[in-house]
Design a protein around this motif. Structure first.
Motif, PDB file in Angstrom:
ATOM      1  N   LYS A 145       0.824  -1.210   0.000  1.00 38.49           N
ATOM      2  CA  LYS A 145       0.000   0.000   0.000  1.00 38.49           C
ATOM      3  C   LYS A 145       0.860   1.263   0.000  1.00 38.49           C
ATOM      4  CE  LYS A 145      -3.730   2.353   2.496  1.00 38.49           C
ATOM      5  NZ  LYS A 145      -4.666   2.326   3.640  1.00 38.49           N
ATOM      6  N   GLU A 146       1.926   1.266   0.775  1.00 36.76           N
ATOM      7  CA  GLU A 146       2.823   2.415   0.827  1.00 36.76           C
ATOM      8  C   GLU A 146       4.098   2.072   0.059  1.00 36.76           C
ATOM      9  OE1 GLU A 146       3.400   3.847   4.756  1.00 36.76           O
ATOM     10  OE2 GLU A 146       1.262   4.176   5.131  1.00 36.76           O
ATOM     11  N   LYS A 204       1.143   6.465  -1.594  1.00 33.83           N
ATOM     12  CA  LYS A 204       0.184   5.628  -0.862  1.00 33.83           C
ATOM     13  C   LYS A 204      -0.977   5.339  -1.807  1.00 33.83           C
ATOM     14  CE  LYS A 204      -0.676   6.556   3.413  1.00 33.83           C
ATOM     15  NZ  LYS A 204      -1.199   7.208   4.657  1.00 33.83           N
ATOM     16  N   THR A 205      -1.303   4.047  -1.954  1.00 32.54           N
ATOM     17  CA  THR A 205      -2.421   3.666  -2.816  1.00 32.54           C
ATOM     18  C   THR A 205      -3.685   3.461  -1.991  1.00 32.54           C
ATOM     19  OG1 THR A 205      -1.805   1.322  -2.688  1.00 32.54           O
ATOM     20  CG2 THR A 205      -0.931   2.593  -4.539  1.00 32.54           C
ATOM     21  N   GLY A 253      -5.828   1.359  -0.674  1.00 37.11           N
ATOM     22  CA  GLY A 253      -5.966  -0.057  -0.360  1.00 37.11           C
ATOM     23  C   GLY A 253      -4.765  -0.861  -0.825  1.00 37.11           C
ATOM     24  N   TYR A 254      -4.783  -2.118  -0.490  1.00 36.39           N
ATOM     25  CA  TYR A 254      -3.715  -3.057  -0.826  1.00 36.39           C
ATOM     26  C   TYR A 254      -3.658  -3.234  -2.339  1.00 36.39           C
ATOM     27  CZ  TYR A 254      -1.159  -7.533  -0.639  1.00 36.39           C
ATOM     28  OH  TYR A 254      -0.249  -8.541  -0.791  1.00 36.39           O
TER      29      TYR A 254
END
Length: 508
Positions: free
Chosen positions: A89-90, A145-146, A148-149
């Motif tokens: 995610k990050e 950062k997205t 969610g996974y």
């Protein structure tokens, strides 16, 4: 058209079609090496964040953070040196040092952030594909950062739409400022992009001093341009001209398998096509082997699904009944009967509006074959010619079927095509597919990391698409490229069709 007649038109067509190439091509004039590539899709904008022909990337004007290795089917560093994430995610992305834009400004973290944000603002498909929540910059390091996974995030950065440009230079349509080996000197929409070598290119200056990336959607004219010397490299020459081109001294023709499929896209919002038996009938009517043999002259393979069998995520499909009688049986199950030579239901004839476009010369011919075969069953098919299929299908719902060509695994993974084509938010979901089970499978695929598990899930999704006949797959076309091998050196026909004018391309 007879060959004698074609040869008689060579000079005329070359002058009319390629006036922009009058400077000459492929020669060293005054020590300045130049090459002219003639492409099959015309573009009226060089904005890399929205241009569906990907010309800025193909012409060596722009580059992406990550690129695809065609041989290994793996992503590899390009403008980014590395990327890493502990939780999917990050993400930490380290940019390459020493890269500059064509205006001399540094490609640093701040510039890349601005470029990605601009791409997401201007292209909703990229916004949905990247799923970026935030971007923070620390020098040449990006912290992304997205939402969610999202373990497959880096592969999305291969997309030409994510090309990095200097957004402080705002003439995106005519002169985007990228980081590639060539800079734009002039652009004539629908005709030609003229390019010059960028001497400070980070990976070493191009061997060519200048280049032209020209356009012509007429396959016959492209073949004649190579024959007359107006072009040095021709993308997708006329298939029928290939044997003749191969006989010409110095001409090389390459036929390379790609990640592409020709399909019949179905508009699921049309009432007739909401019946799976009607979709099965459409699928059964396609005489795939005949199309490969007669239209593509063997430069293709018959398709059963979106992915070539060589991919690990391509399933083994069950054998299907094909041909007019099978189609008739499916239509009967859907409640249709043939009366007075017209296939109808409740007194209403079955009719289809079929879209096609000429920049891929084989697609209109496939449409005509389908129209002829459908007529034998009493089905009227109106063929409608359009220019830019993505724009038309997205903006209009007055069509039933479209002959369409799509890259299905340009990043070596099934996720791109499956999400883009069948997820409700997909950029290429022109069918209007919105199936809860299918969406759940796609969401599961998007959070799966293990390659074997991804392959199994992708197989399951492809099988589901096949069972529901959400689209119909016709063939896997080869990429045909013809070029003057006596002049052109170091040309590489890539399977992804992304990388064309490179710093290694040269002429004798």
């Amino acid at each position: 058209m007879k060959r004698e007649y074609k040869l008689g038109l060579v000079l005329l067509l070359s002058i009319v079609v390629l006036t922009a190439c009058s400077v000459g091509s492929g020669d060293e004039r005054g020590g300045e090496k130049e090459v002219n590539l003639l492409f099959n899709f015309a573009t009226h904008s060089l904005d890399p964040n929205v241009d569906s022909s990907y010309v800025p990337l193909r012409a060596g004007v722009t580059e992406t953070l990550v690129r695809l290795n065609d041989e290994k089917l793996e992503i590899e560093p390009w403008l980014a040196e590395s990327w890493d994430s502990e939780d999917g995610k990050e993400w930490t992305i380290q940019l390459r040092d020493g890269v500059t834009f064509h205006n001399g400004k540094p490609m640093d973290g701040k510039a890349v952030k601005a470029s990605l944000e601009r791409a997401m603002n201007d292209n909703v498909a990229i916004k949905n594909a990247l799923r970026i929540e935030s971007i923070e910059v620390d020098g040449n390091t990006l912290h992304i950062k997205t939402k969610g996974y999202f373990p497959e995030f880096p592969s999305e950065l291969v997309s030409p739409y994510t090309s990095i440009i200097d957004v402080t230079e705002t003439d995106f349509v005519n002169r985007p400022i990228g980081t590639g080996p060539f800079a734009v000197t002039s652009f004539t929409p629908g005709s030609v992009v003229k390019l010059k070598r960028y001497d400070d290119y980070w990976d070493g200056p191009a061997k060519l001093k200048s280049a032209q990336f020209s356009f012509n959607e007429d396959a016959n004219a492209r073949s004649l341009a190579l024959e007359s010397g107006s072009a040095d490299i021709v993308f997708r020459p006329e298939v029928e001209s290939v044997p003749h081109l191969e006989e010409l001294e110095g001409i090389t023709v390459e036929s390379t398998s790609t990640f592409r499929v020709h399909q019949l896209t179905m508009n699921l919002q049309r009432k007739a096509l909401q019946d799976v038996n009607v979709r099965k009938a459409v699928d059964a009517l396609l005489d795939r082997q005949s199309i490969v043999d007669t239209i593509l002259h063997g430069h293709a393979e018959v398709a059963e699904g979106p992915f070539m069998p060589s991919f690990s995520f391509a399933p083994d499909y069950s054998k299907k009944e094909r041909g007019p009688e099978a189609a008739r049986t499916y239509l009967k199950k859907a409640g249709y009967t043939e009366k007075n030579g017209v296939m109808q239901k409740d007194g209403k004839p079955l009719r289809f509006t079929l879209l096609t476009y000429g920049s891929r010369a084989d697609l209109p011919l496939i449409a005509q074959v389908f129209q002829s075969d459908a007529k034998k069953l009493g089905i009227q098919v109106e063929i409608r010619q359009i220019e830019i299929p993505e724009e038309y299908m997205a903006a209009n719902r007055d069509w039933d079927l479209t002959t369409y060509s799509n890259l299905t695994a340009p990043r070596g993974d099934a996720g791109y095509y499956l999400n883009a084509t069948y997820h409700p938010d997909g950029a290429l979901n022109f069918s209007g597919a919105d199936d809860d089970k299918l969406t759940a499978l796609l969401d599961e695929l998007n959070v799966t990391v293990d390659p074997k598990e991804r392959a199994l899930l992708s197989e399951e999704i492809a099988q589901y698409v096949d069972q529901k006949v959400l689209n119909s797959f016709v063939l896997y076309p080869h990429t045909l490229v013809a070029y003057n091998a006596d002049k052109v050196k170091n040309w590489v026909t890539t399977r992804s069709e992304y990388y064309m004018l490179t710093n290694e391309l040269d002429v004798n």
